[in-house]
Motif scaffolding. Structure first.
Motif, PDB file in Angstrom:
ATOM      1  N   HIS A 185       0.782  -1.223   0.000  1.00 14.87           N
ATOM      2  CA  HIS A 185       0.000   0.000   0.000  1.00 14.87           C
ATOM      3  C   HIS A 185       0.822   1.287   0.000  1.00 14.87           C
ATOM      4  CE1 HIS A 185      -3.404  -2.683   1.799  1.00 14.87           C
ATOM      5  NE2 HIS A 185      -3.234  -2.874   0.509  1.00 14.87           N
ATOM      6  N   TYR A 186       0.703   2.095   1.060  1.00 20.50           N
ATOM      7  CA  TYR A 186       1.343   3.410   1.072  1.00 20.50           C
ATOM      8  C   TYR A 186       2.858   3.308   1.126  1.00 20.50           C
ATOM      9  CZ  TYR A 186      -3.330   5.263   1.698  1.00 20.50           C
ATOM     10  OH  TYR A 186      -4.654   5.573   1.523  1.00 20.50           O
ATOM     11  N   SER A 187       3.374   2.227   1.685  1.00 21.94           N
ATOM     12  CA  SER A 187       4.826   2.035   1.671  1.00 21.94           C
ATOM     13  C   SER A 187       5.318   1.914   0.231  1.00 21.94           C
ATOM     14  CB  SER A 187       5.197   0.783   2.458  1.00 21.94           C
ATOM     15  OG  SER A 187       4.780   0.895   3.801  1.00 21.94           O
ATOM     16  N   LEU A 188       4.596   1.157  -0.578  1.00 24.26           N
ATOM     17  CA  LEU A 188       4.953   1.002  -1.987  1.00 24.26           C
ATOM     18  C   LEU A 188       4.931   2.345  -2.717  1.00 24.26           C
ATOM     19  CD1 LEU A 188       3.153  -2.216  -3.335  1.00 24.26           C
ATOM     20  CD2 LEU A 188       5.590  -1.685  -3.525  1.00 24.26           C
ATOM     21  N   SER A 189       3.878   3.117  -2.510  1.00 25.03           N
ATOM     22  CA  SER A 189       3.775   4.391  -3.223  1.00 25.03           C
ATOM     23  C   SER A 189       4.858   5.367  -2.773  1.00 25.03           C
ATOM     24  CB  SER A 189       2.379   5.005  -3.063  1.00 25.03           C
ATOM     25  OG  SER A 189       2.074   5.266  -1.715  1.00 25.03           O
ATOM     26  N   HIS A 190       5.255   5.317  -1.493  1.00 27.28           N
ATOM     27  CA  HIS A 190       6.345   6.164  -1.020  1.00 27.28           C
ATOM     28  C   HIS A 190       7.678   5.735  -1.634  1.00 27.28           C
ATOM     29  CE1 HIS A 190       3.725   8.029   1.931  1.00 27.28           C
ATOM     30  NE2 HIS A 190       4.708   8.822   2.283  1.00 27.28           N
ATOM     31  N   GLN A 191       7.879   4.421  -1.737  1.00 34.27           N
ATOM     32  CA  GLN A 191       9.102   3.940  -2.359  1.00 34.27           C
ATOM     33  C   GLN A 191       9.181   4.389  -3.812  1.00 34.27           C
ATOM     34  OE1 GLN A 191       8.358  -0.249  -1.328  1.00 34.27           O
ATOM     35  NE2 GLN A 191      10.274  -0.267  -0.182  1.00 34.27           N
ATOM     36  N   LEU A 192       8.082   4.262  -4.535  1.00 32.01           N
ATOM     37  CA  LEU A 192       8.052   4.672  -5.932  1.00 32.01           C
ATOM     38  C   LEU A 192       8.281   6.173  -6.061  1.00 32.01           C
ATOM     39  CD1 LEU A 192       7.559   4.171  -8.939  1.00 32.01           C
ATOM     40  CD2 LEU A 192       5.095   4.316  -8.478  1.00 32.01           C
ATOM     41  N   LEU A 193       7.596   6.954  -5.238  1.00 33.99           N
ATOM     42  CA  LEU A 193       7.746   8.408  -5.295  1.00 33.99           C
ATOM     43  C   LEU A 193       9.182   8.843  -5.026  1.00 33.99           C
ATOM     44  CD1 LEU A 193       4.503   9.806  -3.629  1.00 33.99           C
ATOM     45  CD2 LEU A 193       5.380  10.410  -5.893  1.00 33.99           C
ATOM     46  N   TYR A 194       9.858   8.119  -4.147  1.00 29.97           N
ATOM     47  CA  TYR A 194      11.250   8.451  -3.834  1.00 29.97           C
ATOM     48  C   TYR A 194      12.102   8.411  -5.107  1.00 29.97           C
ATOM     49  CZ  TYR A 194      15.889   8.087  -1.684  1.00 29.97           C
ATOM     50  OH  TYR A 194      17.207   8.294  -1.332  1.00 29.97           O
ATOM     51  N   PHE A 195      11.980   7.341  -5.873  1.00 32.37           N
ATOM     52  CA  PHE A 195      12.764   7.223  -7.098  1.00 32.37           C
ATOM     53  C   PHE A 195      12.298   8.215  -8.157  1.00 32.37           C
ATOM     54  CE2 PHE A 195      13.822   3.137  -5.186  1.00 32.37           C
ATOM     55  CZ  PHE A 195      15.177   3.053  -5.449  1.00 32.37           C
ATOM     56  N   MET A 196      10.993   8.450  -8.251  1.00 34.43           N
ATOM     57  CA  MET A 196      10.476   9.389  -9.233  1.00 34.43           C
ATOM     58  C   MET A 196      10.908  10.817  -8.929  1.00 34.43           C
ATOM     59  SD  MET A 196       6.652   7.809  -9.781  1.00 34.43           S
ATOM     60  CE  MET A 196       6.117   9.215 -10.774  1.00 34.43           C
ATOM     61  N   ILE A 197      10.809  11.200  -7.647  1.00 30.51           N
ATOM     62  CA  ILE A 197      11.204  12.556  -7.254  1.00 30.51           C
ATOM     63  C   ILE A 197      12.701  12.742  -7.446  1.00 30.51           C
ATOM     64  CG2 ILE A 197      11.482  14.067  -5.238  1.00 30.51           C
ATOM     65  CD1 ILE A 197       8.682  13.148  -4.354  1.00 30.51           C
ATOM     66  N   GLY A 198      13.481  11.693  -7.145  1.00 27.96           N
ATOM     67  CA  GLY A 198      14.918  11.773  -7.399  1.00 27.96           C
ATOM     68  C   GLY A 198      15.217  12.007  -8.867  1.00 27.96           C
ATOM     69  N   ARG A 199      14.520  11.275  -9.732  1.00 24.23           N
ATOM     70  CA  ARG A 199      14.726  11.442 -11.176  1.00 24.23           C
ATOM     71  C   ARG A 199      14.329  12.837 -11.625  1.00 24.23           C
ATOM     72  NH1 ARG A 199      10.742  10.266 -14.659  1.00 24.23           N
ATOM     73  NH2 ARG A 199       9.840   8.671 -13.283  1.00 24.23           N
ATOM     74  N   MET A 200      13.188  13.332 -11.150  1.00 21.24           N
ATOM     75  CA  MET A 200      12.712  14.648 -11.562  1.00 21.24           C
ATOM     76  C   MET A 200      13.594  15.773 -11.011  1.00 21.24           C
ATOM     77  SD  MET A 200       8.589  14.027 -11.295  1.00 21.24           S
ATOM     78  CE  MET A 200       7.830  12.668 -12.191  1.00 21.24           C
TER      79      MET A 200
END
Length: 322
Positions: A185-200
């Motif tokens: 759930h929210y742990s997954l979305s936070h993990q994904l956002l971490y990599f996405m925000i890093g890329r952006m």
């Protein structure tokens, strides 16, 4: 991330990917976005940072839609004109919402200010699909992320951990947490956002220093695919078991974030309809019991709005909000 902005951004991103360019689908989405814009106009002083970020994502999606809108016929042109008008409304309301955030909690605002711009959120330049073989064999029964650590990890990426801080810092606790397997759930979305925000943010080598043999061939994109493959499994399970009010939030968040990560299989016609069905037609919010959408802001919300008080992502409740 706040439900209203997130769900609107998700449905706006989804509509172009399903049903071609059917005028009635676009009309439905534009009507929904207009209601959401009205909700922001009325509640801009009371929407927390996660919610405002959701509206900036909506703004980014809408700008791209306007930029690429086909001018093939009068109906399409009229719809584009309506979208341009919606953008102007969002611009005005978001300016007010950001000013309110800065006043209510200046520290939290400063730490996440880079996210409060539609230009930060890069839209996909290419598309791929999730992979069922990447679904975890077992998943933790409880969330496996700590909100304070998650926030700290993001500020280290953004460079807002101190005034004029160096960006793109990855500590071992952050890397280990953001690459941990079996999270739900929210742990997954936070993990994904971490990599996405890093890329952006322009960060590279987020995985530098990870010497685990099992991760030797893993890239940032590899992790995004693992996370979204598991988020797809979550959404499929939610639909199979029946979409409840308790699960609407994570269901929609998965569609938005994985769609933003470039996974086109999250854009399904029936999922779009599920999101549209959650919106209250009068208030413009999502997922709220219709019998209480007209309630005034309660004492609990007023207490949460006191300066310097941190409001957690799923605790702040608005009149008519999820």
């Amino acid at each position: 991330m706040g439900a209203a902005g997130r769900q609107l951004a998700a449905l706006l991103a989804a509509f172009a990917a399903v049903s071609g360019s059917r005028a009635e689908v676009i009309d439905d989405v534009l009507t929904s976005v207009s209601r959401g814009a009205s909700f922001l106009e009325q509640q801009h002083e009371h929407i927390n940072l996660d919610g405002v970020v959701g509206f900036f994502l909506l703004q980014a999606e809408l700008k791209e839609a306007v930029r690429t809108w086909p001018h093939s016929d009068p109906v399409s042109w009229a719809q584009r004109t309506a979208a341009v008008a919606l953008l102007k409304r969002l611009d005005q309301s978001l300016e007010k919402a950001v000013a309110a955030l800065q006043q209510i909690d200046p520290k939290y605002y400063r730490e996440f200010e880079p996210l409060l711009s539609s230009s930060f959120w890069l839209l996909p330049q290419g598309w791929s699909s999730t992979d069922p073989s990447l679904v975890y064999p077992t998943t933790s029964a409880s969330e496996c992320y700590d909100e304070q650590l998650s926030d700290k990890c993001l500020t280290l990426l953004l460079g807002t951990w101190k005034m004029n801080g160096t960006p793109c810092i990855v500590t071992k606790p952050c890397r280990d947490t953001m690459t941990r397997s079996g999270c739900p759930h929210y742990s997954l979305s936070h993990q994904l956002l971490y990599f996405m925000i890093g890329r952006m943010r322009g960060c590279t080598n987020l995985l530098k220093g990870d010497t685990r043999a099992s991760r030797v061939n893993m890239t940032e994109r590899s992790y995004e695919k693992v996370f979204c493959s598991n988020m797809m499994k979550t959404n499929d399970d939610i639909i199979r078991d029946g979409l409840t009010k308790q699960m609407v939030d994570i269901f929609t968040e998965n569609i938005l974030i994985c769609g933003l990560a470039g996974f086109s299989d999250f854009y399904k016609a029936d999922w779009l309809q599920h999101i549209l069905d959650q919106q209250d037609e009068e208030v413009g919010c999502f997922g709220r019991d219709k019998s209480i959408v007209s309630q005034m802001i309660g004492e609990e919300l007023l207490e949460q709005l006191q300066p310097h008080r941190r409001v957690k992502r799923r605790e702040k409740v608005l009149p008519g909000a999820a």
